[in-house]
Design an enzyme around this catalytic site. Sequence first.
Site, mmCIF file in Angstrom:
data_model
loop_
_atom_site.group_PDB
_atom_site.id
_atom_site.type_symbol
_atom_site.label_atom_id
_atom_site.label_comp_id
_atom_site.label_asym_id
_atom_site.label_seq_id
_atom_site.Cartn_x
_atom_site.Cartn_y
_atom_site.Cartn_z
ATOM 1 N N ASN A 1 0.841 -1.199 0.000
ATOM 2 C CA ASN A 1 0.000 0.000 0.000
ATOM 3 C C ASN A 1 0.876 1.248 0.000
ATOM 4 O O ASN A 1 2.096 1.157 0.034
ATOM 5 C CB ASN A 1 -0.996 -0.015 1.175
ATOM 6 N N ASP B 1 -5.606 -5.476 4.933
ATOM 7 C CA ASP B 1 -6.758 -6.222 5.440
ATOM 8 C C ASP B 1 -6.831 -7.629 4.837
ATOM 9 O O ASP B 1 -7.530 -8.490 5.342
ATOM 10 C CB ASP B 1 -8.049 -5.461 5.129
ATOM 11 N N LYS C 1 -12.767 -1.104 18.459
ATOM 12 C CA LYS C 1 -11.417 -1.606 18.747
ATOM 13 C C LYS C 1 -10.971 -1.295 20.179
ATOM 14 O O LYS C 1 -9.815 -1.508 20.525
ATOM 15 C CB LYS C 1 -10.426 -1.032 17.728
ATOM 16 N N LYS D 1 -14.822 3.184 15.056
ATOM 17 C CA LYS D 1 -13.587 2.407 15.244
ATOM 18 C C LYS D 1 -13.086 2.469 16.682
ATOM 19 O O LYS D 1 -12.594 1.485 17.228
ATOM 20 C CB LYS D 1 -12.510 2.954 14.290
ATOM 21 N N PHE E 1 -4.859 4.495 14.286
ATOM 22 C CA PHE E 1 -4.948 5.466 13.197
ATOM 23 C C PHE E 1 -6.060 5.033 12.266
ATOM 24 O O PHE E 1 -6.337 3.842 12.145
ATOM 25 C CB PHE E 1 -3.628 5.513 12.414
ATOM 26 N N LYS F 1 8.741 -18.511 -7.873
ATOM 27 C CA LYS F 1 8.281 -17.358 -8.645
ATOM 28 C C LYS F 1 7.269 -17.803 -9.711
ATOM 29 O O LYS F 1 7.546 -18.768 -10.456
ATOM 30 C CB LYS F 1 9.475 -16.668 -9.309
HETATM 31 O O1 C5P Z 1 -10.190 -0.528 10.384
HETATM 32 P P1 C5P Z 1 -9.014 0.228 9.882
HETATM 33 O O2 C5P Z 1 -8.095 -0.598 9.025
HETATM 34 O O3 C5P Z 1 -9.322 1.537 9.255
HETATM 35 O O4 C5P Z 1 -8.217 0.598 11.218
HETATM 36 C C1 C5P Z 1 -6.999 1.228 11.172
HETATM 37 C C2 C5P Z 1 -6.233 0.962 12.419
HETATM 38 O O5 C5P Z 1 -6.220 -0.431 12.691
HETATM 39 C C3 C5P Z 1 -4.778 1.378 12.295
HETATM 40 O O6 C5P Z 1 -4.312 1.799 13.553
HETATM 41 C C4 C5P Z 1 -4.109 0.070 11.827
HETATM 42 O O7 C5P Z 1 -2.746 0.046 12.225
HETATM 43 C C5 C5P Z 1 -4.933 -0.987 12.535
HETATM 44 N N1 C5P Z 1 -5.113 -2.226 11.783
HETATM 45 C C6 C5P Z 1 -4.694 -3.411 12.327
HETATM 46 N N2 C5P Z 1 -4.861 -4.584 11.653
HETATM 47 C C7 C5P Z 1 -5.471 -4.611 10.462
HETATM 48 C C8 C5P Z 1 -5.933 -3.415 9.882
HETATM 49 C C9 C5P Z 1 -5.734 -2.246 10.559
HETATM 50 O O8 C5P Z 1 -4.130 -3.395 13.427
HETATM 51 N N3 C5P Z 1 -5.618 -5.780 9.829
#
Ligand code: C5P
Length: 401
Positions: free
Chosen positions: A211, A280, A341, A337, A323, A290
């Site tokens: 990303n 994600d 979380k 969020k 974040f 490869k």
């Molecule tokens: O739900 P979202 O991806 O927007 O949340 C962002 C936050 O969650 C960030 O702090 C990111 O580091 C964390 N995150 C995580 N694991 C994931 C996706 C995002 O810890 N798979």
Amino acid sequence: MRGKHIIVGVSAGIAAYKAIEVVSRLRKAGAEVKVVMTKNATHIATPLTFGEISNHPVAIDMWEEIHDWNVEHIALATWADAYIVVPATANVIGKINAGIADDMLTTTIMATPAPKFLCPAMNTEMYNNPIVQRNLADLRSLGYHIMEPEVGWLACGVTGPGRLPSPEFIVQWLTEQLSSLENKHLLDGKTVVVTAGGTQEYIDPVRYIGNRSSGKMGYAIAAEAARQGARVILVSAPTSLSVPANVELVAVDSARSMKEAVDRLYDSVDIVIMAAAVSDFRVANKAEQKIKKMESMTLELVKNPDILQSLGERKTHQLLVGFAAETEHVVEYGQDKVKRKHLDMLVANDVSKANAGFNVDTNEGYFLYPNREPKVMQNMKKSELARHIIREISDLLSFKS
Ligand code: C5P
């Protein structure tokens, strides 16, 4: 701030009215405040208001109050534990640097042995003027503490550096500067994990899904936390950045390897700041060799664990900061969020803006909390935002204890 004697010098920037709230906040924080104004500043904000808010007469003219003129400026200068000029105009900065002392403000600041703080605020062209910049650099080298003005819309209609930061931030900055002068750091004795960078999800041994994250925000936070006395462990996906001073690096690549590293550290840390852009999804079946060229191929992706969510679910003593990069409904999605979380704080930013989020040196957005109103963070350098974040975390820790 309790019991501290602070002189607030007010010069004639259009933002002089903000100094009223600075005085009020300093007093609420327990400081005793005396105000010194330049004559020009009295055209912008009234001495009466400053007198009422500070509960002391306002000093302006060296010659008006003849009965104690001979001691006034020296008495004030020796009374002060700190002297802050809000706002500091180009004129006052120039006079101080040139050693001119032709009014109460410039005389008392010259006479005081206390640490001195200047909050420059002026039109962008004036601020960028090489003479002003040279004066500020000179004063810095003489030990004056100079606050960076904010970048933003100015009363003169242009947008650029020169805006006075909020009174709240000025008071926080002064508090932090004074406590660091007293050799106290905001995060002394704390252990902090910061995650940074964008995770890489391998397709085969040479290709990955990544990303746009550069890691700049996370690295800036790690650097600031270390400056504030914390033991900092930076769990970083690959970036092109160098590891900040006094920071321990744990290098990871995929979301799962990041989770493993953070989970291992979690019980023994006080603060976790998840600034990483974690993918994600990952590739369901990573190829061992490869993959050869072909006309087309389909990748199957499966969901990655949400590291932050799982930390939130098993939180004990830790302070958890996340974040969120959004492109719309930033506050609404962010607040959801925070709840989902179990976060203590979320830094939410709108990555659709050109000067915020991925791969740029500036950022802006909101600080969101479970039980407090959001705070707006104007556009600023990531290093500056990192300082706000660490200060905020230090405040949250003091509420907790
Ligand atoms: O739900 P979202 O991806 O927007 O949340 C962002 C936050 O969650 C960030 O702090 C990111 O580091 C964390 N995150 C995580 N694991 C994931 C996706 C995002 O810890 N798979």
